[in-house]
Design a protein around this motif. Sequence first.
Motif: not given
Length: 503
Positions: A253-254, A287-290, A300-302, A412-413
């Motif tokens: 879950a990214t 795609h749902f990220n910046d 950061t998602q990964a 993590h952020r």
Amino acid sequence: MRPTLLRHLGRRALPRVALAASLATVANPAQGKTALEHLRAAPKPHFRKGHTLLPLSRWGWTMPFDVRVELCEQWGYALEFGGYAADGVAAKLDDSNSDESKLCALAAADPKRYPLCVLLDRPCGSKAFQDEAPEDTWCHDADGKLIDDKREWSTEAPDSVFEKAGQLSVEPLKKILAKAPLALVLNGGEYGLNVFGFAGKTWERDPKVRTTKGERDWFDYLSAAKARQELPIIDAVRKANPDGLYVYYHTFATDRNRYGDWWTWAYDYKDLRKISDLPSSSVYYRHFNDGWTGGNDMLTQALNSVAQQLQFGDALSYNWMNAGWTRSDDPTKDFGDLDRYLGYLKCYYTAGMIGGCAGYFAYPKGGFAGDQGDEPPHWLQQMIVLSRAHALFSHLEEFLRNGNLLSGPDQHRWSKDLPAYEFPTGDPAARVLVRKHRERHEWLVTAWAAGGEDRDVKVTVPELGEVVVKARASGSVYRARVENATPVLTLVDEDGELPTRGL
């Protein structure tokens, strides 16, 4: 000006021509190159002989036969069977002149050189399958009627439905397996049980669902239900193909803890880790990220996913990758810089990635065959870049299989209960990840200028000490050790954009 990856992808300078010649060109336009010609013109990556990284794969429309073979022979990709492995497979396999038959012949003759990959058929998504499913597959209200007169998958759908789906999915696989071994089966998911964000209001109106859920929170209940429904399918595939790899899209879950109701669009990794042979996250450009940088950047998602995986000792992953596809009339928004894509991939491999699937989700003008223009199309460049990162880490595989990703000093952020798994540089657009070998005092240090401009950054690594590394847009990978109480770093990828040159 920093050179771009195009210089390594076969870009040619336009010749100076006289007016008459230019007019002749207009009258008789020169053809561009095919995908095969672009691949053959590009510098090939150098893989370590005998490496055991997994073959790369691809998700998208079927490419020409010769392109699939070239990607397999030279670029580290599995041999793409093409399309879903569905009912029509048998007839094609019986035709010795079909692409499918020729692909199986290659894989049968030399399975190590030609590892075969198929896309699993997904019967749960077909109307015919749903029409035959028992009525308790769907949600009903207190009067026993379909809610809003629509079929919505119930969390309590009977196991027999998914056992049948598994049987139907593996029937074509068995026909392929009779001809050749299967190295990799990809399940694209996106069928069956939905997420709360789409179906929650329906489930709340189903008495059976509410009763079975009881006091459990929705996230925990739905995650367990999704895993339970997928298990008969993976069990059927594993039984039919025990020696191959099965990767499910995707194990989430990214976005964990990024915003308040993130859980309504996800499942819990602790449950979904059971339905794929390896963790598999999907992070696609914008795609749902910046994108590469910003408050919701891709790395950061990964690392949010990686942190969850490492809680369970799942240190290696096979991920779904993409650097953009056509979604608007503005390619500057749709597509990411390929040099920064390479740097991002070097970070992801450092975090434990041992292979991935290159996805492309818009059918290109003119398709995948024929004239692709004078420069390689972006979809092909993405595949080349992924191959180059993969080849680099074939030389560093011991750090992946016999090393640990270091947690770094921060949390993590978003998931503040988990480590960040990176080292702060004082610059949010410069990222550093570190792995340490388990059997000797040697480190792998990867620095990436996510913001695009190359820069020197300083980090402090336990036992290694304070080091200065060059963060490049295309990423920099160092081997590090300590000599006479002093850190000694050796840059592995001296040419950041052709990272295996000289290896």
